[in-house]
Design a protein around this motif. Structure first.
Motif, PDB file in Angstrom:
ATOM      1  N   HIS A 223       0.871  -1.054  -0.012  1.00 43.89           N
ATOM      2  CA  HIS A 223       0.197  -0.070  -0.074  1.00 43.89           C
ATOM      3  C   HIS A 223       0.997   1.309   0.093  1.00 43.89           C
ATOM      4  O   HIS A 223       0.828   2.267  -0.637  1.00 43.89           O
ATOM      5  CB  HIS A 223      -1.036  -0.041   1.280  1.00 43.89           C
ATOM      6  CG  HIS A 223      -1.912   1.051   1.373  1.00 43.89           C
ATOM      7  ND1 HIS A 223      -3.218   0.963   1.148  1.00 43.89           N
ATOM      8  CD2 HIS A 223      -1.698   2.362   1.513  1.00 43.89           C
ATOM      9  CE1 HIS A 223      -3.725   2.042   1.009  1.00 43.89           C
ATOM     10  NE2 HIS A 223      -2.709   3.046   1.472  1.00 43.89           N
ATOM     11  N   GLY A 224       1.928   1.308   0.962  1.00 42.74           N
ATOM     12  CA  GLY A 224       2.890   2.283   0.770  1.00 42.74           C
ATOM     13  C   GLY A 224       3.613   2.461  -0.529  1.00 42.74           C
ATOM     14  O   GLY A 224       3.592   3.708  -0.991  1.00 42.74           O
ATOM     15  N   ILE A 225       3.768   1.472  -1.290  1.00 40.17           N
ATOM     16  CA  ILE A 225       4.353   1.684  -2.819  1.00 40.17           C
ATOM     17  C   ILE A 225       3.370   2.516  -3.562  1.00 40.17           C
ATOM     18  O   ILE A 225       3.434   3.350  -4.302  1.00 40.17           O
ATOM     19  CB  ILE A 225       4.701   0.406  -3.179  1.00 40.17           C
ATOM     20  CG1 ILE A 225       6.146  -0.092  -2.448  1.00 40.17           C
ATOM     21  CG2 ILE A 225       5.129   0.440  -4.565  1.00 40.17           C
ATOM     22  CD1 ILE A 225       6.430  -1.639  -2.808  1.00 40.17           C
ATOM     23  N   VAL A 226       1.874   1.739  -3.460  1.00 34.84           N
ATOM     24  CA  VAL A 226       0.998   2.413  -4.122  1.00 34.84           C
ATOM     25  C   VAL A 226       0.858   3.883  -3.830  1.00 34.84           C
ATOM     26  O   VAL A 226       0.411   4.812  -4.653  1.00 34.84           O
ATOM     27  CB  VAL A 226      -0.304   1.604  -3.796  1.00 34.84           C
ATOM     28  CG1 VAL A 226      -1.550   2.459  -4.550  1.00 34.84           C
ATOM     29  CG2 VAL A 226      -0.173   0.467  -4.533  1.00 34.84           C
ATOM     30  N   ASP A 227       0.864   4.154  -2.605  1.00 42.33           N
ATOM     31  CA  ASP A 227       0.853   5.874  -2.173  1.00 42.33           C
ATOM     32  C   ASP A 227       1.830   6.711  -2.835  1.00 42.33           C
ATOM     33  O   ASP A 227       1.462   7.618  -3.412  1.00 42.33           O
ATOM     34  CB  ASP A 227       1.037   5.837  -0.624  1.00 42.33           C
ATOM     35  CG  ASP A 227      -0.348   5.423   0.261  1.00 42.33           C
ATOM     36  OD1 ASP A 227      -1.278   5.426  -0.280  1.00 42.33           O
ATOM     37  OD2 ASP A 227       0.006   5.139   1.380  1.00 42.33           O
ATOM     38  N   TYR A 228       3.015   6.037  -2.825  1.00 43.31           N
ATOM     39  CA  TYR A 228       4.054   7.166  -3.543  1.00 43.31           C
ATOM     40  C   TYR A 228       3.996   6.991  -5.058  1.00 43.31           C
ATOM     41  O   TYR A 228       4.065   8.107  -5.606  1.00 43.31           O
ATOM     42  CB  TYR A 228       5.409   6.714  -2.984  1.00 43.31           C
ATOM     43  CG  TYR A 228       5.885   6.900  -1.630  1.00 43.31           C
ATOM     44  CD1 TYR A 228       5.998   8.199  -1.381  1.00 43.31           C
ATOM     45  CD2 TYR A 228       6.026   5.840  -0.651  1.00 43.31           C
ATOM     46  CE1 TYR A 228       6.102   8.644  -0.043  1.00 43.31           C
ATOM     47  CE2 TYR A 228       6.093   6.267   0.701  1.00 43.31           C
ATOM     48  CZ  TYR A 228       6.465   7.347   0.966  1.00 43.31           C
ATOM     49  OH  TYR A 228       6.857   7.894   2.425  1.00 43.31           O
ATOM     50  N   LEU A 229       3.455   6.120  -5.866  1.00 42.36           N
ATOM     51  CA  LEU A 229       3.151   5.998  -6.939  1.00 42.36           C
ATOM     52  C   LEU A 229       2.025   7.054  -7.326  1.00 42.36           C
ATOM     53  O   LEU A 229       1.831   7.805  -8.106  1.00 42.36           O
ATOM     54  CB  LEU A 229       2.881   4.735  -7.675  1.00 42.36           C
ATOM     55  CG  LEU A 229       4.146   3.559  -7.711  1.00 42.36           C
ATOM     56  CD1 LEU A 229       3.667   2.307  -8.044  1.00 42.36           C
ATOM     57  CD2 LEU A 229       4.880   4.431  -8.557  1.00 42.36           C
ATOM     58  N   ALA A 230       1.122   6.878  -6.537  1.00 42.54           N
ATOM     59  CA  ALA A 230      -0.435   7.860  -6.359  1.00 42.54           C
ATOM     60  C   ALA A 230       0.107   9.373  -6.287  1.00 42.54           C
ATOM     61  O   ALA A 230      -0.266  10.307  -7.228  1.00 42.54           O
ATOM     62  CB  ALA A 230      -1.304   7.359  -5.505  1.00 42.54           C
ATOM     63  N   ALA A 231       0.933   9.397  -5.427  1.00 43.28           N
ATOM     64  CA  ALA A 231       1.614  10.921  -5.343  1.00 43.28           C
ATOM     65  C   ALA A 231       1.962  11.479  -6.533  1.00 43.28           C
ATOM     66  O   ALA A 231       1.659  12.542  -6.920  1.00 43.28           O
ATOM     67  CB  ALA A 231       2.440  10.857  -4.151  1.00 43.28           C
ATOM     68  N   PHE A 232       2.864  10.764  -6.946  1.00 40.30           N
ATOM     69  CA  PHE A 232       3.586  11.114  -8.267  1.00 40.30           C
ATOM     70  C   PHE A 232       2.941  11.068  -9.419  1.00 40.30           C
ATOM     71  O   PHE A 232       2.659  12.239 -10.253  1.00 40.30           O
ATOM     72  CB  PHE A 232       4.722   9.907  -8.756  1.00 40.30           C
ATOM     73  CG  PHE A 232       5.385  10.272 -10.121  1.00 40.30           C
ATOM     74  CD1 PHE A 232       6.351  11.203 -10.077  1.00 40.30           C
ATOM     75  CD2 PHE A 232       4.860   9.617 -11.215  1.00 40.30           C
ATOM     76  CE1 PHE A 232       6.950  11.539 -11.337  1.00 40.30           C
ATOM     77  CE2 PHE A 232       5.683  10.004 -12.396  1.00 40.30           C
ATOM     78  CZ  PHE A 232       6.574  10.852 -12.433  1.00 40.30           C
ATOM     79  N   ALA A 233       1.548  10.505  -9.680  1.00 37.22           N
ATOM     80  CA  ALA A 233       0.978  10.604 -10.690  1.00 37.22           C
ATOM     81  C   ALA A 233      -0.046  11.756 -10.301  1.00 37.22           C
ATOM     82  O   ALA A 233      -0.495  12.584 -11.494  1.00 37.22           O
ATOM     83  CB  ALA A 233      -0.181   9.353 -10.620  1.00 37.22           C
ATOM     84  N   LEU A 234      -0.463  12.008  -9.196  1.00 38.21           N
ATOM     85  CA  LEU A 234      -1.213  13.118  -8.806  1.00 38.21           C
ATOM     86  C   LEU A 234      -0.740  14.532  -9.306  1.00 38.21           C
ATOM     87  O   LEU A 234      -1.306  15.604  -9.447  1.00 38.21           O
ATOM     88  CB  LEU A 234      -1.730  13.166  -7.497  1.00 38.21           C
ATOM     89  CG  LEU A 234      -2.827  12.194  -6.897  1.00 38.21           C
ATOM     90  CD1 LEU A 234      -2.797  12.002  -5.602  1.00 38.21           C
ATOM     91  CD2 LEU A 234      -4.414  12.700  -7.736  1.00 38.21           C
ATOM     92  N   ILE A 235       0.589  14.296  -9.120  1.00 40.09           N
ATOM     93  CA  ILE A 235       1.441  15.716  -9.405  1.00 40.09           C
ATOM     94  C   ILE A 235       1.740  15.798 -10.813  1.00 40.09           C
ATOM     95  O   ILE A 235       1.585  17.069 -11.327  1.00 40.09           O
ATOM     96  CB  ILE A 235       2.644  15.581  -8.636  1.00 40.09           C
ATOM     97  CG1 ILE A 235       2.611  15.530  -7.113  1.00 40.09           C
ATOM     98  CG2 ILE A 235       3.535  16.813  -9.056  1.00 40.09           C
ATOM     99  CD1 ILE A 235       3.731  15.465  -5.908  1.00 40.09           C
ATOM    100  N   VAL A 236       1.913  14.975 -11.424  1.00 38.84           N
ATOM    101  CA  VAL A 236       2.273  14.924 -13.037  1.00 38.84           C
ATOM    102  C   VAL A 236       1.075  14.794 -14.040  1.00 38.84           C
ATOM    103  O   VAL A 236       0.930  15.398 -15.050  1.00 38.84           O
ATOM    104  CB  VAL A 236       3.373  13.525 -13.377  1.00 38.84           C
ATOM    105  CG1 VAL A 236       3.735  13.588 -14.697  1.00 38.84           C
ATOM    106  CG2 VAL A 236       4.752  13.829 -12.457  1.00 38.84           C
TER     107      VAL A 236
END
Length: 120
Positions: A11-24
């Motif tokens: 879930h933590g990995i998904v969180d950081y990937l989601a953060a990147f996606a939300l920014i980019v």
């Protein structure tokens, strides 16, 4: 197969990937044509996801302040806010769809995430 198969660490990995996606993603999708708030709300949400993730008590948290259950509660709150954003900011078309899709994805990630005890 268990419905809750996503470990807190994954879930933590998904969180950081989601953060990147939300920014980019808003820049790639040219979000905000109808309302600049559509773009900047996504970027700010991505930054907030990074902050909350760093503060969560899981493998990829740095400060381990927020219990994992509290993190999931925040995820549900964010998903609900994403569902309301198109109404609150009168978003249409791609801007609205972007937030509806993000809301559904966050709800699904929470639904398939197992508790810490399941993986201890």
């Amino acid at each position: 197969m268990k419905l809750r198969f996503l470990s807190p660490a994954n879930h933590g990995i998904v969180d950081y990937l989601a953060a990147f996606a939300l920014i980019v993603a808003p820049f790639i999708l040219n979000l905000g044509d109808g309302s600049p708030s559509a773009l900047w709300m996504s970027v700010c949400s991505g930054i907030a996801v990074i902050i909350v993730s760093l503060a969560t008590r899981y493998r990829y948290g740095a400060f381990k302040i927020i219990p994992f259950g509290g993190h999931l509660t925040l995820d549900l709150l964010v998903a609900t806010v994403f569902m309301l954003v198109p109404f609150l900011f009168d978003l249409k078309g791609l801007d609205a769809a972007y937030y509806y899709i993000n809301a559904v994805v966050v709800y699904l990630v929470v639904a398939v995430t197992a508790s810490e005890e399941s993986f201890s």
